[in-house]
Write an enzyme that holds these catalytic residues in place. Structure first.
Site, PDB file in Angstrom:
ATOM      1  CG  ASP A 118      35.224 -80.188 -13.499  1.00 40.36           C
ATOM      2  OD1 ASP A 118      36.293 -79.546 -13.544  1.00 40.36           O
ATOM      3  OD2 ASP A 118      34.693 -80.699 -14.514  1.00 40.36           O
ATOM      4  CB  SER A 119      40.272 -80.062 -10.612  1.00 34.37           C
ATOM      5  OG  SER A 119      40.062 -78.834  -9.939  1.00 34.37           O
TER       6      SER A 119
ATOM      7  CG  ASP B 285      34.754 -76.137 -13.503  1.00 33.23           C
ATOM      8  OD1 ASP B 285      34.684 -75.231 -14.363  1.00 33.23           O
ATOM      9  OD2 ASP B 285      35.791 -76.798 -13.286  1.00 33.23           O
TER      10      ASP B 285
ATOM     11  CE  LYS C  55      36.791 -73.375 -15.421  1.00 33.18           C
ATOM     12  NZ  LYS C  55      36.794 -74.738 -16.015  1.00 33.18           N
TER      13      LYS C  55
ATOM     14  CD  GLU D 240      35.765 -79.227 -19.151  1.00 29.21           C
ATOM     15  OE1 GLU D 240      35.712 -80.162 -19.983  1.00 29.21           O
ATOM     16  OE2 GLU D 240      36.315 -79.337 -18.040  1.00 29.21           O
TER      17      GLU D 240
ATOM     18  CD  GLU E 294      42.912 -77.799 -18.675  1.00 31.83           C
ATOM     19  OE1 GLU E 294      41.799 -77.368 -18.351  1.00 31.83           O
ATOM     20  OE2 GLU E 294      43.452 -78.781 -18.133  1.00 31.83           O
TER      21      GLU E 294
END
Ligand SMILES: Nc1nc(=O)c2c([nH]1)NC[C@@H]1CN(c3ccc(C(=O)N[C@@H](CCC(=O)O)C(=O)O)cc3)CN21
Ligand SMILES: CC(C)C(=O)C(=O)O
Ligand SMILES: [Mg+2]
Length: 307
Positions: A47-48, A86, A115, A117, A183
């Protein structure tokens, strides 16, 4: 290289053999083709992309539809690496939403894992996804989707916070995650977590003692200049090369050095004269078949590609 595609299982085997591996982000067909040709084992459709592709200043505006769109492009180019997508901000806060988002990403996007978070708090959601047959990569430490809540900084420098990061990593493993991104945590903490987990850890800003590493495409290749994170492994400065190439292109056109005969096609002078009607062609203006459009066949076979 005609290697078979990496799977969650082959990554587990690499990890069991004690081999370090790499993941890199990719967001489109062309970059995925390049990763496909490399030795990198995993692609993250991160999602970056909200930052490096869309130009937002955080990952928060990214939607599930965006992730599916980019995943589909990547899947057309990547046949060897394992592809992880993501889940974006807000798409998995509620468990039922998580199932829907992950199912869509995999069914419509075509990636092999998702993925998300979060640690202990998101563990029940991870369990439900895993029970639904969806391989989950977890992500603890600094979690960029929470930037407004936790700030843009290293997590786990103090004992109580460090213990929480460790507990988060253990919780996502217990919930069934097959790997976990660490991270922006201190290197010694990442080493201790990696030692205590069975599943592989994938570090970014987490020191050298993780099972693998992940980097953002644009950071590795020097394509993004809004900021260069300290954890970035900037191996090339492609944006500078690109600007130089564009300047050369503009200069060549200005000076008449491009295009040349090599980039251009020719035509019979008589054909041009007839087209311009300057008298060297059909004087009566008739264009009988097989004359004005010499060499062309009805099925168009010779229409294309002649100089
Ligand atoms: N281009 C890019 N690279 C990334 O690694 C990345 C993204 N975008 N977007 C999504 C998240 C956001 N990430 C970030 C963004 C900034 C810092 C940062 O400003 N780091 C500080 C150090 C902070 C500390 O050590 O406490 C730095 O000085 O670089 C860190 C991670 C990682 N991800
Ligand atoms: C920085 C990596 C781990 C990521 O989540 C992303 O690129 O979105
Ligand atoms: Mg991300």
């Amino acid at each position: 290289m005609n290697q078979r595609r990496f799977t969650v299982d082959t990554i587990a085997k690499l990890h069991a053999a004690g081999e370090r591996f790499t993941m890199v982000t990719a967001y489109d067909f062309t970059s995925a083709r390049i990763v496909d040709r490399s030795e990198v084992e995993l692609i993250l459709v991160g999602d970056s992309l909200g930052m490096v592709m869309q130009g937002h200043d955080s990952t928060l505006p990214v939607t599930v539809d965006d992730m599916i769109y980019h995943t589909r492009m990547v899947m057309r180019g990547a046949h060897r690496p394992l592809v992880v997508t993501d889940l974006p901000f807000g798409s998995y806060t509620i468990e039922d939403d998580a199932i829907r988002a992950a199912t869509r990403v995999m069914a419509e996007g075509g990636s092999q894992a998702v993925k998300l978070e979060g640690g202990a708090q998101i563990a029940p959601t991870i369990r439900r996804l895993v029970d639904a047959g969806i391989p989950v990569m977890a992500h603890v430490g600094f979690t960029p989707q929470s930037v407004h809540a936790i700030g843009m900084r290293t997590q786990g420098r103090q004992a109580d916070q460090a213990r929480r990061v460790l507990e988060d990593a253990l919780a996502v493993q217990d919930a069934g995650a097959w790997a976990v991104v660490l991270e922006l945590i201190p290197a010694p903490l990442a080493a201790a977590i990696t030692e205590r987990l069975e599943i592989p850890t994938i570090g970014i800003g987490a020191g050298p003692d993780c099972s693998g590493q992940v980097q953002v495409w644009h950071d590795l290749l020097g394509l993004y200049d809004e900021f260069v994170p300290r954890h970035a492994h900037r191996l090339r400065t492609f944006a500078d090369d690109a600007v130089a190439a564009l300047d050369q292109y503009a200069g060549d056109v200005r000076e008449g050095a491009f295009p040349t005969a090599e980039n251009s096609s020719t035509m019979d002078a008589g054909e041009l004269a007839r087209a311009l009607g300057d008298g060297s062609g059909d004087s009566d203006g008739d264009h009988p078949d097989g004359d004005a459009r010499d060499g062309e066949t009805l099925d168009g076979e010779t229409l294309d590609g002649h100089a």
